[in-house]
Design a protein around this motif. Structure first.
Motif, PDB file in Angstrom:
ATOM      1  N   SER A  88      12.761   7.371  38.372  1.00  0.00           N
ATOM      2  CA  SER A  88      11.316   7.197  38.226  1.00  0.00           C
ATOM      3  C   SER A  88      10.934   6.856  36.793  1.00  0.00           C
ATOM      4  O   SER A  88       9.919   6.203  36.558  1.00  0.00           O
ATOM      5  N   ALA A  89      11.739   7.293  35.845  1.00  0.00           N
ATOM      6  CA  ALA A  89      11.450   7.038  34.430  1.00  0.00           C
ATOM      7  C   ALA A  89      12.197   5.813  33.906  1.00  0.00           C
ATOM      8  O   ALA A  89      12.219   5.575  32.702  1.00  0.00           O
ATOM      9  N   SER A  90      12.805   5.016  34.791  1.00  0.00           N
ATOM     10  CA  SER A  90      13.622   3.898  34.321  1.00  0.00           C
ATOM     11  C   SER A  90      12.804   2.792  33.655  1.00  0.00           C
ATOM     12  O   SER A  90      13.364   1.951  32.959  1.00  0.00           O
ATOM     13  N   LYS A  91      11.497   2.787  33.828  1.00  0.00           N
ATOM     14  CA  LYS A  91      10.663   1.807  33.116  1.00  0.00           C
ATOM     15  C   LYS A  91      10.839   1.980  31.607  1.00  0.00           C
ATOM     16  O   LYS A  91      10.879   1.003  30.865  1.00  0.00           O
ATOM     17  N   SER A  92      10.963   3.213  31.151  1.00  0.00           N
ATOM     18  CA  SER A  92      11.125   3.456  29.715  1.00  0.00           C
ATOM     19  C   SER A  92      12.451   2.907  29.199  1.00  0.00           C
ATOM     20  O   SER A  92      12.575   2.574  28.024  1.00  0.00           O
ATOM     21  N   LEU A  93      13.447   2.795  30.078  1.00  0.00           N
ATOM     22  CA  LEU A  93      14.723   2.208  29.678  1.00  0.00           C
ATOM     23  C   LEU A  93      14.533   0.742  29.289  1.00  0.00           C
ATOM     24  O   LEU A  93      15.143   0.252  28.346  1.00  0.00           O
ATOM     25  N   VAL A  94      13.648   0.062  29.992  1.00  0.00           N
ATOM     26  CA  VAL A  94      13.421  -1.366  29.772  1.00  0.00           C
ATOM     27  C   VAL A  94      12.395  -1.623  28.676  1.00  0.00           C
ATOM     28  O   VAL A  94      12.519  -2.572  27.906  1.00  0.00           O
ATOM     29  N   THR A  95      11.379  -0.783  28.588  1.00  0.00           N
ATOM     30  CA  THR A  95      10.248  -1.065  27.702  1.00  0.00           C
ATOM     31  C   THR A  95      10.230  -0.258  26.411  1.00  0.00           C
ATOM     32  O   THR A  95       9.322  -0.428  25.612  1.00  0.00           O
ATOM     33  N   SER A  96      11.211   0.597  26.184  1.00  0.00           N
ATOM     34  CA  SER A  96      11.223   1.435  24.990  1.00  0.00           C
ATOM     35  C   SER A  96      11.287   0.584  23.714  1.00  0.00           C
ATOM     36  O   SER A  96      12.088  -0.351  23.630  1.00  0.00           O
ATOM     37  N   PRO A  97      10.477   0.912  22.719  1.00  0.00           N
ATOM     38  CA  PRO A  97      10.544   0.152  21.457  1.00  0.00           C
ATOM     39  C   PRO A  97      11.854   0.396  20.700  1.00  0.00           C
ATOM     40  O   PRO A  97      12.203  -0.377  19.817  1.00  0.00           O
TER      41      PRO A  97
END
Length: 186
Positions: A88-97
């Motif tokens: 569910s938190a995999s968006k942060s894997l792609v969009t993390s600065p």
């Protein structure tokens, strides 16, 4: 006074058709204007969660070539739209600065990292694979023809699906490697 009362959820609950306060009486003007990130997406891309070996299907919502949301795919027989907390938190894997988006290289005995362009890095990898295959190639072992290299091995990750593991097995076998394993079986 009437406008202020109409804006008060308790007044709307007591005087309107929603006495339990779970419907329209609980909605504010701000709530009425909220639009989900998935509704404004330009397109939806099918994907697979990158973490474990379950292979949960994901829907990746993209707007202006940026990932805006990642959710479980309800059409998937594997996860039926559900994702674990990590998925569910995999968006942060792609969009993390802090995500590394360049090839980083540290020379032997070096203390500093340097950026390489992708073509240079791929050439370096190809050269090293070919060198390892050539240096450790065995035609025979104990009088038997083996045609193998002992200089290349593969340990696949549990996040790889069956198709990816199959292709890796074919690739490494074609190069002559015999130490080929997948983490999910260890």
């Amino acid at each position: 006074m009437k406008t202020w009362l109409d804006a008060w959820p308790v007044f709307r609950q007591l005087t309107g058709p929603d006495p339990l306060g779970r419907g329209l009486s609980a909605r504010s003007k701000a709530t009425e204007n909220v639009v989900s990130r998935t509704a404004t997406a330009d397109r939806v891309v099918q994907s697979v969660c990158p973490y474990c070996s379950v292979g949960c299907a994901q829907r990746v919502y993209v707007k202006d070539e940026q990932v805006v949301q990642i959710e479980g795919d309800p059409d998937s027989p594997v996860n039926r739209g559900r994702l674990c907390p990590k998925g569910s938190a995999s968006k942060s894997l792609v969009t993390s600065p802090t995500r590394v988006t360049k090839v980083r290289y540290r020379r032997p005995y070096g203390t500093e990292w340097e950026d390489l362009d992708l073509d240079t890095a791929m050439e370096m990898i190809a050269d090293r694979v070919l060198d390892a295959r050539r240096r450790y190639w065995q035609d025979e072992c104990e009088g038997r023809r083996v045609n193998r290299t002992m200089g290349i091995a593969s340990l696949g990750g549990a996040a790889l699906d069956n198709e990816e593991n199959y292709l890796m097995k074919k690739l490494y076998s074609a190069m002559g490697a015999i130490q080929i394993e997948n983490q999910a079986r260890i």
